[in-house]
Design a protein around this motif. Structure first.
Motif, PDB file in Angstrom:
ATOM      1  N   MET A   1       0.849  -1.175   0.000  1.00 26.91           N
ATOM      2  CA  MET A   1       0.000   0.000   0.000  1.00 26.91           C
ATOM      3  C   MET A   1       0.895   1.237   0.000  1.00 26.91           C
ATOM      4  SD  MET A   1      -2.917   1.084   2.810  1.00 26.91           S
ATOM      5  CE  MET A   1      -4.089  -0.091   2.207  1.00 26.91           C
ATOM      6  N   THR A   2       0.602   2.162  -0.864  1.00 30.73           N
ATOM      7  CA  THR A   2       1.381   3.398  -0.944  1.00 30.73           C
ATOM      8  C   THR A   2       0.886   4.401   0.094  1.00 30.73           C
ATOM      9  OG1 THR A   2      -0.096   4.458  -2.526  1.00 30.73           O
ATOM     10  CG2 THR A   2       1.703   3.079  -3.436  1.00 30.73           C
ATOM     11  N   ILE A   3       1.675   5.447   0.278  1.00 31.34           N
ATOM     12  CA  ILE A   3       1.271   6.526   1.182  1.00 31.34           C
ATOM     13  C   ILE A   3      -0.071   7.100   0.736  1.00 31.34           C
ATOM     14  CG2 ILE A   3       1.823   8.849   1.998  1.00 31.34           C
ATOM     15  CD1 ILE A   3       4.795   8.093   1.721  1.00 31.34           C
ATOM     16  N   THR A   4      -0.250   7.290  -0.567  1.00 33.78           N
ATOM     17  CA  THR A   4      -1.518   7.830  -1.084  1.00 33.78           C
ATOM     18  C   THR A   4      -2.690   6.969  -0.657  1.00 33.78           C
ATOM     19  OG1 THR A   4      -0.413   8.828  -2.987  1.00 33.78           O
ATOM     20  CG2 THR A   4      -2.774   8.435  -3.195  1.00 33.78           C
ATOM     21  N   ASP A   5      -2.572   5.648  -0.830  1.00 36.83           N
ATOM     22  CA  ASP A   5      -3.642   4.724  -0.435  1.00 36.83           C
ATOM     23  C   ASP A   5      -3.857   4.743   1.077  1.00 36.83           C
ATOM     24  OD1 ASP A   5      -3.772   3.926  -3.131  1.00 36.83           O
ATOM     25  OD2 ASP A   5      -2.320   2.322  -2.800  1.00 36.83           O
ATOM     26  N   PHE A   6      -2.755   4.768   1.815  1.00 33.24           N
ATOM     27  CA  PHE A   6      -2.812   4.774   3.279  1.00 33.24           C
ATOM     28  C   PHE A   6      -3.547   6.020   3.779  1.00 33.24           C
ATOM     29  CE2 PHE A   6      -0.952   5.188   7.548  1.00 33.24           C
ATOM     30  CZ  PHE A   6      -1.040   3.889   8.013  1.00 33.24           C
ATOM     31  N   LEU A   7      -3.152   7.187   3.255  1.00 34.94           N
ATOM     32  CA  LEU A   7      -3.802   8.440   3.661  1.00 34.94           C
ATOM     33  C   LEU A   7      -5.273   8.473   3.257  1.00 34.94           C
ATOM     34  CD1 LEU A   7      -1.011  11.064   2.956  1.00 34.94           C
ATOM     35  CD2 LEU A   7      -1.940  10.385   5.179  1.00 34.94           C
ATOM     36  N   SER A   8      -5.591   7.913   2.113  1.00 35.72           N
ATOM     37  CA  SER A   8      -6.986   7.849   1.679  1.00 35.72           C
ATOM     38  C   SER A   8      -7.826   7.066   2.688  1.00 35.72           C
ATOM     39  CB  SER A   8      -7.066   7.209   0.293  1.00 35.72           C
ATOM     40  OG  SER A   8      -8.401   7.048  -0.094  1.00 35.72           O
ATOM     41  N   GLN A   9      -7.301   5.952   3.155  1.00 35.44           N
ATOM     42  CA  GLN A   9      -8.003   5.159   4.168  1.00 35.44           C
ATOM     43  C   GLN A   9      -8.153   5.947   5.470  1.00 35.44           C
ATOM     44  OE1 GLN A   9      -9.524   2.184   4.041  1.00 35.44           O
ATOM     45  NE2 GLN A   9      -9.064   2.026   1.868  1.00 35.44           N
ATOM     46  N   LEU A  10      -7.087   6.598   5.893  1.00 32.36           N
ATOM     47  CA  LEU A  10      -7.143   7.383   7.129  1.00 32.36           C
ATOM     48  C   LEU A  10      -8.185   8.494   7.041  1.00 32.36           C
ATOM     49  CD1 LEU A  10      -3.337   7.777   7.979  1.00 32.36           C
ATOM     50  CD2 LEU A  10      -4.988   6.229   9.065  1.00 32.36           C
ATOM     51  N   ARG A  11      -8.197   9.193   5.922  1.00 33.78           N
ATOM     52  CA  ARG A  11      -9.116  10.331   5.778  1.00 33.78           C
ATOM     53  C   ARG A  11     -10.556   9.883   5.551  1.00 33.78           C
ATOM     54  NH1 ARG A  11      -4.207  13.171   3.153  1.00 33.78           N
ATOM     55  NH2 ARG A  11      -3.548  14.411   4.936  1.00 33.78           N
ATOM     56  N   SER A  12     -10.739   8.721   4.946  1.00 32.75           N
ATOM     57  CA  SER A  12     -12.089   8.190   4.728  1.00 32.75           C
ATOM     58  C   SER A  12     -12.711   7.648   6.015  1.00 32.75           C
ATOM     59  CB  SER A  12     -12.075   7.066   3.687  1.00 32.75           C
ATOM     60  OG  SER A  12     -11.673   7.551   2.440  1.00 32.75           O
ATOM     61  N   HIS A  13     -11.869   7.331   6.981  1.00 35.18           N
ATOM     62  CA  HIS A  13     -12.350   6.736   8.236  1.00 35.18           C
ATOM     63  C   HIS A  13     -11.756   7.490   9.424  1.00 35.18           C
ATOM     64  CE1 HIS A  13     -13.895   3.491   5.783  1.00 35.18           C
ATOM     65  NE2 HIS A  13     -12.697   3.375   5.235  1.00 35.18           N
ATOM     66  N   ALA A  14     -11.812   8.821   9.345  1.00 31.45           N
ATOM     67  CA  ALA A  14     -11.152   9.695  10.308  1.00 31.45           C
ATOM     68  C   ALA A  14     -11.569   9.455  11.754  1.00 31.45           C
ATOM     69  CB  ALA A  14     -11.397  11.156   9.927  1.00 31.45           C
ATOM     70  N   ASP A  15     -12.789   9.005  11.973  1.00 25.40           N
ATOM     71  CA  ASP A  15     -13.294   8.846  13.342  1.00 25.40           C
ATOM     72  C   ASP A  15     -13.018   7.465  13.938  1.00 25.40           C
ATOM     73  OD1 ASP A  15     -15.010   7.609  11.502  1.00 25.40           O
ATOM     74  OD2 ASP A  15     -16.760   7.877  12.796  1.00 25.40           O
ATOM     75  N   LYS A  16     -12.262   6.632  13.232  1.00 22.98           N
ATOM     76  CA  LYS A  16     -12.018   5.259  13.672  1.00 22.98           C
ATOM     77  C   LYS A  16     -10.646   5.124  14.340  1.00 22.98           C
ATOM     78  CE  LYS A  16     -15.613   3.390  11.389  1.00 22.98           C
ATOM     79  NZ  LYS A  16     -16.714   4.231  11.746  1.00 22.98           N
TER      80      LYS A  16
ATOM     81  N   GLU B   1      -9.234  -2.542   6.161  1.00 22.64           N
ATOM     82  CA  GLU B   1     -10.665  -2.823   6.234  1.00 22.64           C
ATOM     83  C   GLU B   1     -11.185  -2.378   7.596  1.00 22.64           C
ATOM     84  OE1 GLU B   1     -11.646  -7.178   6.723  1.00 22.64           O
ATOM     85  OE2 GLU B   1      -9.506  -7.325   6.266  1.00 22.64           O
ATOM     86  N   ILE B   2     -12.486  -2.204   7.664  1.00 21.07           N
ATOM     87  CA  ILE B   2     -13.133  -1.871   8.934  1.00 21.07           C
ATOM     88  C   ILE B   2     -13.540  -3.186   9.595  1.00 21.07           C
ATOM     89  CG2 ILE B   2     -15.061  -0.687  10.053  1.00 21.07           C
ATOM     90  CD1 ILE B   2     -12.979   1.179   8.749  1.00 21.07           C
ATOM     91  N   ILE B   3     -13.043  -3.386  10.819  1.00 20.28           N
ATOM     92  CA  ILE B   3     -13.387  -4.570  11.603  1.00 20.28           C
ATOM     93  C   ILE B   3     -13.792  -4.102  12.993  1.00 20.28           C
ATOM     94  CG2 ILE B   3     -12.562  -6.739  12.604  1.00 20.28           C
ATOM     95  CD1 ILE B   3     -10.498  -6.890  10.350  1.00 20.28           C
ATOM     96  N   ASP B   4     -15.012  -4.447  13.387  1.00 17.61           N
ATOM     97  CA  ASP B   4     -15.521  -4.074  14.717  1.00 17.61           C
ATOM     98  C   ASP B   4     -15.351  -2.589  15.009  1.00 17.61           C
ATOM     99  OD1 ASP B   4     -16.266  -6.731  15.219  1.00 17.61           O
ATOM    100  OD2 ASP B   4     -14.297  -7.204  16.096  1.00 17.61           O
ATOM    101  N   GLY B   5     -15.619  -1.739  14.022  1.00 18.70           N
ATOM    102  CA  GLY B   5     -15.557  -0.292  14.211  1.00 18.70           C
ATOM    103  C   GLY B   5     -14.157   0.297  14.219  1.00 18.70           C
ATOM    104  N   MET B   6     -13.151  -0.499  13.839  1.00 16.82           N
ATOM    105  CA  MET B   6     -11.767  -0.020  13.809  1.00 16.82           C
ATOM    106  C   MET B   6     -11.231  -0.087  12.386  1.00 16.82           C
ATOM    107  SD  MET B   6     -10.280  -1.968  17.186  1.00 16.82           S
ATOM    108  CE  MET B   6     -10.872  -3.561  16.616  1.00 16.82           C
ATOM    109  N   LEU B   7     -10.333   0.829  12.056  1.00 15.88           N
ATOM    110  CA  LEU B   7      -9.638   0.797  10.776  1.00 15.88           C
ATOM    111  C   LEU B   7      -8.417  -0.102  10.960  1.00 15.88           C
ATOM    112  CD1 LEU B   7      -9.117   1.668   7.869  1.00 15.88           C
ATOM    113  CD2 LEU B   7      -8.042   3.762   8.779  1.00 15.88           C
ATOM    114  N   VAL B   8      -8.475  -1.293  10.376  1.00 11.52           N
ATOM    115  CA  VAL B   8      -7.429  -2.288  10.565  1.00 11.52           C
ATOM    116  C   VAL B   8      -6.593  -2.388   9.282  1.00 11.52           C
ATOM    117  CG1 VAL B   8      -6.926  -4.711  11.065  1.00 11.52           C
ATOM    118  CG2 VAL B   8      -8.873  -3.568  12.189  1.00 11.52           C
ATOM    119  N   PHE B   9      -5.296  -2.155   9.442  1.00 12.19           N
ATOM    120  CA  PHE B   9      -4.364  -2.311   8.334  1.00 12.19           C
ATOM    121  C   PHE B   9      -3.721  -3.688   8.459  1.00 12.19           C
ATOM    122  CE2 PHE B   9      -4.651   2.307   8.665  1.00 12.19           C
ATOM    123  CZ  PHE B   9      -4.786   2.662   7.330  1.00 12.19           C
TER     124      PHE B   9
END
Length: 163
Positions: free
Chosen positions: A1-16, A112-120
């Motif tokens: 996963m690139t930084i771009t993909d990683f940041l996209s996940q972080l920003r899409s799930h900011a509250d997790k 992926e989102i697992i049990d309300g957490m952003l899991v890498f």
């Protein structure tokens, strides 16, 4: 996963809250800290004489005794924002550094989102011979990479000392 993909996940799930799943199925403890966001540039020469480079974005985790600490996705994205020019571009693959008896590095492969957490999900890193055509018996006659030296015809004969 690139930084771009990683940041996209972080920003899409900011509250997790963020978690890292290791390749053996274990999790880095939930109360980890990110203590470094680094650009790692490795310049080396392989056993066949080819010069190479490898670049990654390395996130160092640290587990302390503050058991209530949790890192949220938006906070980790802000840490990346502070990295600024430390990271030359966002196409670098992201790796996690974690210590559990020994310090190990794991490439981040998916999220992926697992049990309300952003899991890498992290994978394994492996060593390899990058000059197999020169060093390994039976693979001598493969075409060397353009930057590599020409392979002598006898390199894989017993006693040739090809490495």
């Amino acid at each position: 996963m690139t930084i771009t993909d990683f940041l996209s996940q972080l920003r899409s799930h900011a509250d997790k809250p963020v978690r890292f799943l290791l390749p053996d199925g274990g999790l880095i403890p939930a109360h980890f800290h990110i203590t470094e966001v680094g650009h790692v540039l490795k310049r080396f020469i392989d056993c066949g004489g080819t010069r190479r480079t490898l670049e990654t974005c390395l996130l160092q985790t640290w587990v302390h005794d503050d058991l209530d600490h949790r890192l949220m996705a938006d906070k980790l994205a802000m840490i990346f924002d502070k990295a600024g020019d430390v990271l030359p571009h966002h196409d670098l693959p992201v790796e996690i550094e974690y210590e559990d008896g020994v310090v190990a590095q794991f490439p981040v492969e998916s999220a992926e989102i697992i049990d309300g957490m952003l899991v890498f999900r992290c994978g394994w890193k492996h060593t390899d011979c990058l000059a197999r055509g020169i060093c390994l018996p039976g693979e001598c006659c493969t075409t060397p990479e353009p930057a590599a030296k020409a392979v002598p015809a006898t390199c894989c004969t017993p006693g040739s000392k090809c490495c």
